[in-house]
Scaffold this active site. Structure first.
Site, PDB file in Angstrom:
ATOM      1  NE  ARG A 176      -3.353   3.171   0.239  1.00  0.00           N
ATOM      2  CZ  ARG A 176      -4.520   3.357   0.978  1.00  0.00           C
ATOM      3  NH1 ARG A 176      -4.819   2.277   1.659  1.00  0.00           N
ATOM      4  NH2 ARG A 176      -5.207   4.468   1.013  1.00  0.00           N
TER       5      ARG A 176
ATOM      6  NE  ARG B 197      -8.130   3.191  -2.187  1.00  0.00           N
ATOM      7  CZ  ARG B 197      -9.174   4.360  -0.975  1.00  0.00           C
ATOM      8  NH1 ARG B 197      -9.212   3.665   0.013  1.00  0.00           N
ATOM      9  NH2 ARG B 197      -9.389   4.607  -2.165  1.00  0.00           N
TER      10      ARG B 197
ATOM     11  CG  ASP C  17      -7.836   0.990   2.875  1.00  0.00           C
ATOM     12  OD1 ASP C  17      -7.276   2.040   3.373  1.00  0.00           O
ATOM     13  OD2 ASP C  17      -9.597   1.914   2.269  1.00  0.00           O
TER      14      ASP C  17
ATOM     15  CG  ASP D 292      -9.612   2.304   6.635  1.00  0.00           C
ATOM     16  OD1 ASP D 292      -8.400   2.402   6.753  1.00  0.00           O
ATOM     17  OD2 ASP D 292     -10.102   3.126   5.789  1.00  0.00           O
TER      18      ASP D 292
END
Length: 295
Positions: free
Chosen positions: A84, A93, A96, A98
């Protein structure tokens, strides 16, 4: 152990392999028995540069005794291991990862914000979370994942609007001016209001309404007095407290709070970007989503 919710997404390179690799690294880091993963979902890109491919998304529920900071550092390391690179916001991307929820903890710093500030308005997060964490409570709204999901579904089916509050009349005027220049979806309605953080927690304050229709999202647009020297996160702390993003107002009765349901706090020094955020929020709430196979 705190209930921890993590989202995964990718739309660059070999997307399925990247998502599978992220799953394996999460299992290695937290233990396979402590990880529950949703199936894969396909969604269009929202908010970022044009020309991107569709995203694959998933959500993982993790049981761990690690601190929130340790969890955050672990998932950042996984992103780095999978290539990343962050250059532009909401860009395509490779992966990802989160941190969405960590129990009922609320954190507001320049580097980490928990709950994730945009999770409550993202169909591509709430839909997969419904599979594995429907009864988990998002502590800012006080709503369960199931309630957030129902709210998003209702927003797609019936008339609703986004309300934008700004403490600065001049700043709000600049945002409205930029908003008027953009071609908008015919069914996107925005209600504008001027209010301070102190006003919205006053018992006598009443949130602006639009023809009696409930708002699907409340956005507070707050500018820093000097964005070159003052961190926006520090400038916006009164709003963080008023919107229940910190613990200071926990002792207040719930009926004192004027803002109900999903809310978002965003910087407003750049009026063009503020408009972009408003439109992206609407797209994220209403985007199409397709359930695919399990991992």
């Amino acid at each position: 152990m705190p209930r921890t919710l993590i989202s995964l997404g990718a739309n660059l390179g070999n997307v399925r392999e990247s998502m599978g690799a992220a799953n394996r690294l999460l299992q290695d880091a937290f233990g396979k028995s402590n990880l529950q993963l949703s199936q894969l979902y396909r969604t269009p890109p929202v908010g970022g540069p044009g020309g991107q491919g569709d995203f694959l998304n998933a959500v993982a529920a993790i049981h761990t005794d690690r601190s929130v900071w340790e969890v955050w550092e672990t998932i950042q390391a996984i992103e780095t291991a999978l290539g990343r690179q962050r250059q532009h916001r909401w860009e395509a991307r490779r992966i990802d990862v989160d941190l969405l929820l960590y129990g009922q903890q609320r954190i507001w710093t320049p580097h980490l914000k928990v709950p994730h500030p945009r999770m409550c308005m993202r169909t591509f997060v709430i839909e997969p979370a419904m599979e594995i964490a429907s009864d988990w409570v998002e502590p800012v709204t006080g709503w369960s994942i199931a309630q957030l999901h129902a709210h998003l579904q209702a927003s797609k089916r019936s008339r609703s609007f986004i309300q934008v509050l700004c403490p600065d009349p001049s700043g709000l005027s600049h945002i409205q001016s930029e908003f008027s220049k953009v071609k908008l979806p015919s069914d996107l309605t925005v209600h504008w209001g001027i209010a301070s953080a102190e006003q919205i927690v006053a018992p006598e304050f009443r949130m602006p309404v639009s023809e009696g229709i409930a708002a699907k999202l409340t956005i507070a647009a707050v500018a820093s007095p000097d964005p070159m020297t003052v961190l926006w996160e520090d400038c916006s702390k009164p709003w963080v407290e008023a919107l229940n993003m910190s613990t200071r107002l926990d002792e207040m009765e719930s009926e004192v709070r004027s803002v109900r349901g999903p809310r978002y706090l965003m910087p407003a020094n750049d009026a063009k970007w503020a408009v972009h955020e408003i439109i992206a929020a609407d797209q994220a709430m209403r985007c199409s989503i397709e359930a695919l196979e399990a991992f």
